[in-house]
Design a protein around this motif. Structure first.
Motif, PDB file in Angstrom:
ATOM      1  N   LYS A  21     -27.569   5.855  51.637  1.00  0.00           N
ATOM      2  CA  LYS A  21     -28.202   4.516  51.301  1.00  0.00           C
ATOM      3  C   LYS A  21     -29.680   4.275  51.015  1.00  0.00           C
ATOM      4  O   LYS A  21     -30.179   5.501  51.080  1.00  0.00           O
ATOM      5  CB  LYS A  21     -27.786   3.503  52.569  1.00  0.00           C
ATOM      6  CG  LYS A  21     -28.570   4.026  53.683  1.00  0.00           C
ATOM      7  CD  LYS A  21     -28.074   3.023  55.163  1.00  0.00           C
ATOM      8  CE  LYS A  21     -28.518   1.954  55.235  1.00  0.00           C
ATOM      9  NZ  LYS A  21     -28.491   1.483  56.549  1.00  0.00           N
ATOM     10  N   ASP A  51     -17.249   9.221  63.408  1.00  0.00           N
ATOM     11  CA  ASP A  51     -16.670   8.470  64.613  1.00  0.00           C
ATOM     12  C   ASP A  51     -15.413   8.000  64.592  1.00  0.00           C
ATOM     13  O   ASP A  51     -14.683   8.003  65.312  1.00  0.00           O
ATOM     14  CB  ASP A  51     -17.754   7.488  65.025  1.00  0.00           C
ATOM     15  CG  ASP A  51     -18.974   7.896  65.289  1.00  0.00           C
ATOM     16  OD1 ASP A  51     -19.226   9.222  65.707  1.00  0.00           O
ATOM     17  OD2 ASP A  51     -20.155   7.124  65.259  1.00  0.00           O
ATOM     18  N   LEU A  57     -16.969  -1.721  61.434  1.00  0.00           N
ATOM     19  CA  LEU A  57     -17.804  -1.782  60.416  1.00  0.00           C
ATOM     20  C   LEU A  57     -17.190  -0.996  58.988  1.00  0.00           C
ATOM     21  O   LEU A  57     -17.307  -1.509  58.156  1.00  0.00           O
ATOM     22  CB  LEU A  57     -19.293  -1.227  61.069  1.00  0.00           C
ATOM     23  CG  LEU A  57     -20.156  -2.284  61.753  1.00  0.00           C
ATOM     24  CD1 LEU A  57     -21.416  -1.394  62.388  1.00  0.00           C
ATOM     25  CD2 LEU A  57     -20.353  -3.453  61.045  1.00  0.00           C
TER      26      LEU A  57
HETATM   27  O1  UPG Z   1     -21.644  -3.405  53.089  1.00  0.00           O
HETATM   28  C1  UPG Z   1     -21.890  -2.443  53.093  1.00  0.00           C
HETATM   29  C2  UPG Z   1     -22.734  -1.778  54.083  1.00  0.00           C
HETATM   30  C3  UPG Z   1     -22.708  -0.451  53.992  1.00  0.00           C
HETATM   31  N1  UPG Z   1     -22.079   0.157  53.026  1.00  0.00           N
HETATM   32  C4  UPG Z   1     -22.429   1.642  52.891  1.00  0.00           C
HETATM   33  O2  UPG Z   1     -21.778   2.414  54.451  1.00  0.00           O
HETATM   34  C5  UPG Z   1     -22.675   3.261  54.701  1.00  0.00           C
HETATM   35  C6  UPG Z   1     -23.317   3.321  56.130  1.00  0.00           C
HETATM   36  O3  UPG Z   1     -24.335   2.296  56.009  1.00  0.00           O
HETATM   37  P1  UPG Z   1     -24.756   1.555  57.401  1.00  0.00           P
HETATM   38  O4  UPG Z   1     -23.998   1.199  58.323  1.00  0.00           O
HETATM   39  O5  UPG Z   1     -25.980   0.571  57.078  1.00  0.00           O
HETATM   40  O6  UPG Z   1     -25.917   2.815  57.692  1.00  0.00           O
HETATM   41  P2  UPG Z   1     -25.878   3.877  59.006  1.00  0.00           P
HETATM   42  O7  UPG Z   1     -27.158   4.410  59.319  1.00  0.00           O
HETATM   43  O8  UPG Z   1     -24.791   4.746  58.832  1.00  0.00           O
HETATM   44  O9  UPG Z   1     -25.389   2.958  60.206  1.00  0.00           O
HETATM   45  C7  UPG Z   1     -24.097   2.923  60.786  1.00  0.00           C
HETATM   46  O10 UPG Z   1     -24.038   3.997  61.714  1.00  0.00           O
HETATM   47  C8  UPG Z   1     -24.778   4.027  62.915  1.00  0.00           C
HETATM   48  C9  UPG Z   1     -24.687   5.651  63.639  1.00  0.00           C
HETATM   49  O11 UPG Z   1     -23.592   5.340  64.425  1.00  0.00           O
HETATM   50  C10 UPG Z   1     -24.758   2.996  63.721  1.00  0.00           C
HETATM   51  O12 UPG Z   1     -25.512   3.036  64.706  1.00  0.00           O
HETATM   52  C11 UPG Z   1     -24.988   2.006  62.981  1.00  0.00           C
HETATM   53  O13 UPG Z   1     -24.603   0.671  63.769  1.00  0.00           O
HETATM   54  C12 UPG Z   1     -24.052   1.776  61.654  1.00  0.00           C
HETATM   55  O14 UPG Z   1     -24.356   0.460  60.793  1.00  0.00           O
HETATM   56  C13 UPG Z   1     -23.579   3.581  53.695  1.00  0.00           C
HETATM   57  O15 UPG Z   1     -23.373   4.542  52.590  1.00  0.00           O
HETATM   58  C14 UPG Z   1     -23.954   2.018  53.119  1.00  0.00           C
HETATM   59  O16 UPG Z   1     -24.071   2.309  51.599  1.00  0.00           O
HETATM   60  C15 UPG Z   1     -21.330  -0.374  52.227  1.00  0.00           C
HETATM   61  O17 UPG Z   1     -20.887   0.602  51.125  1.00  0.00           O
HETATM   62  N2  UPG Z   1     -21.251  -1.606  51.933  1.00  0.00           N
END
Ligand code: UPG
Ligand code: NAD
Length: 464
Positions: free
Chosen positions: A337, A278, A225
């Motif tokens: 976020k 991670d 991701l």
């Molecule tokens: O297209 C995107 C998507 C996300 N982000 C950034 O990426 C970071 C992480 O975002 P997100 O993944 O939505 O949130 P988390 O709560 O960190 O979740 C991630 O990390 C978790 C902890 O392991 C996992 O369980 C999730 O599946 C995984 O998405 C944030 O700063 C977002 O703004 C971007 O810049 N662009």
């Protein structure tokens, strides 16, 4: 043998994962325990310790019925037949593997406590994100300290919720992953946990695999991701230099059904407590396995993220005629976020530090992050003295207050409310030229330009 039926669950760790994950379990009695009295008090109050859309309703409906919060860790362990271990696993700060490896001290302490306290057999579930083969270490600790007649089955059940959408993710997960030893006993324990989830998750979404695959899948999912974001952010730099538009490029690329459109939003960089930690964990694992090329590959994802943050910060300085000394900069958004109050590894912190190093004055606004938390972040939890930066930092209660007289407005978090601000009013309150930097690609660049702002957006070239 009759299938094991889980009647009581204990969850060790009442954090962002333990709280929401257990709050959605129907019927079965769940006690969430934590050593942190303040956190447990908050879970038992009207002001929950974390902000997550929909969480309040879920907790208030179940609390006191089948959901309990307590600091009595031993009682929780003793009474349960299944125990989730959902403690923090941060990056190690010192010793072997410092800066990369996961610090498993909390997990090991919790495991040791289970062994010492349990008077009957238990299923112990790794919910925390851990390096591959951690279950082996847990088994050794449990077996070395257990009472005669106590047997422990260890399962891996990593959590995939994302903050801001945790409740939606938990009620309708893409998948629930359960890893177990492929022995009969391991499979029976796996079935017992499967039955817990089957109360609300369709069976075909509950995946059962081997222990090590399950542990590694969690690291793999986060690495892949984050890699998508670093890829799109790397392309955003090319867009800025060529006049291409990263939203258009991501749209075109994401239409390929092999790729899909999600997780392709260019940004000021990814934050959050998980991605960086991670991936670094995966880098350390690769190095430990003598796979330096693999380690280098994954390390580049984090390096690109660092580059994106500093590239954006430098752009602000360059655009403001190469100096921001004494200039007032409004930072809109502090959380990593939208829809969370969590600030762990938030890119806003990196940007603020950069601006402070350049001797700017910063005004910070976030709808969900407290003043105290912002100060903890700015002082690295007390490691950096607050006094020297105090005159340069203001924490505002409203966007308007933060933007008053600001020479630059920098959007760091994609909060929806920033899209619908009265930008004309804000412009009227700023000195000229008035600069806006959109680090999340959420603003209407054309409308803001028409008002008179000089707008810089990630991944958007100036050339037509
Ligand atoms: O297209 C995107 C998507 C996300 N982000 C950034 O990426 C970071 C992480 O975002 P997100 O993944 O939505 O949130 P988390 O709560 O960190 O979740 C991630 O990390 C978790 C902890 O392991 C996992 O369980 C999730 O599946 C995984 O998405 C944030 O700063 C977002 O703004 C971007 O810049 N662009
Ligand atoms: N935050 C997320 O969105 C997310 C998502 C998926 C997985 N994870 C993983 O889940 C794990 C927990 O993350 P989190 O964000 O909930 O962490 P957190 O820091 O919010 O919560 C962990 C809690 O565990 C408690 N704790 C630590 N040691 C303890 C012990 N021995 N006994 C009792 N309580 C103890 C701490 O006091 C703390 O309240 C981590 O491994 C993380 O990588 C997090």
């Amino acid at each position: 043998m009759a299938p094991i039926q889980v009647k009581k669950i204990c969850c060790i760790g009442a954090g962002y994962v333990g709280g929401p994950t257990c709050a959605v379990i129907p019927h079965i009695q769940v006690t969430i325990v934590d050593l942190n009295q303040q956190r447990i008090d908050a879970w038992n109050s009207d002001e929950l310790p974390i902000y997550e859309p929909g969480l309040d309703e879920v907790v208030k409906a179940a609390r006191g019925k089948n959901l309990f919060f307590s600091t009595d860790v031993d009682k929780g362990i003793e009474e349960a037949d299944l125990i989730f271990v959902s403690v923090n696993t941060p990056t190690k700060k010192s010793g072997i593997g410092a800066g990369f490896a996961a610090d498993l001290k909390f997990l090991q302490l919790a495991t040791r406590r289970i062994a010492e306290v349990a008077k009957s057999s238990k299923i112990v579930v790794e919910k925390s994100t851990v390096p591959c083969r951690t279950a082996d270490a847990m088994r050794t600790i449990l077996e070395a300290n257990s009472k005669p007649g106590c047997h422990f089955d260890i399962l891996s059940n990593p959590e995939f919720l994302a903050e801001g959408t945790a409740i939606e993710d938990l009620f309708a997960p893409d998948r629930v992953l359960i890893g177990s030893l492929q022995t009969q006993q391991g499979k029976d324990a796996c079935e017992a946990l499967t039955q817990v989830y089957a109360n609300w998750v369709p069976r075909d979404r509950i995946l059962t695999v081997g222990l090590w695959s399950s542990e590694l899948s969690k690291l793999a999912a986060n690495a892949m991701l984050a890699q998508r974001i670093s890829s799109v952010n790397a392309l955003s730099a090319i867009c800025e230099a060529t006049g291409a538009n990263i939203d258009e490029v991501a749209y075109a690329v994401g239409k390929d059904t092999r790729m899909g459109s999600k997780f392709l939003k260019a940004s000021v960089g990814f934050g959050g407590s998980c991605f960086q930690k991670d991936i670094l964990n995966l880098v350390y694992l690769s190095e430990s396995l003598h796979l330096p090329e693999v380690a280098k590959y994954w390390r580049a994802v984090v390096e690109m993220n660092e580059y994106q943050k500093s590239r954006f910060a430098n752009k602000v300085v360059d655009t403001l005629f190469n100096t921001i000394t004494g200039k007032k900069i409004a930072i809109l958004g502090w959380a990593f976020k939208k829809d969370t109050g969590d600030t762990r590894e938030s890119p806003a912190i990196t940007l603020a530090n950069h601006f402070l190093t350049e001797k700017a004055r910063i005004n910070i606004y976030d709808p969900q992050v407290s003043k105290d938390q912002i100060w903890l972040d700015l002082t690295d939890y007390g490691d950096i003295p607050a006094e020297p930066i105090k005159p340069h930092v203001t924490i505002s209660q409203t966007v308007e207050e933060a933007c008053h007289n600001a020479e630059a407005i920098v959007v760091c978090t994609e909060w929806d409310e920033f899209k619908t601000l009265d930008w004309q009013k804000i412009y009227d309150d700023c000195p000229r030229p008035a600069f806006v930097f959109d680090g999340r690609l959420i603003l209407d660049r054309k409308a803001l330009t028409e008002i008179g702002f000089k707008v810089t957006s990630i991944g958007t070239g100036d050339r037509l």
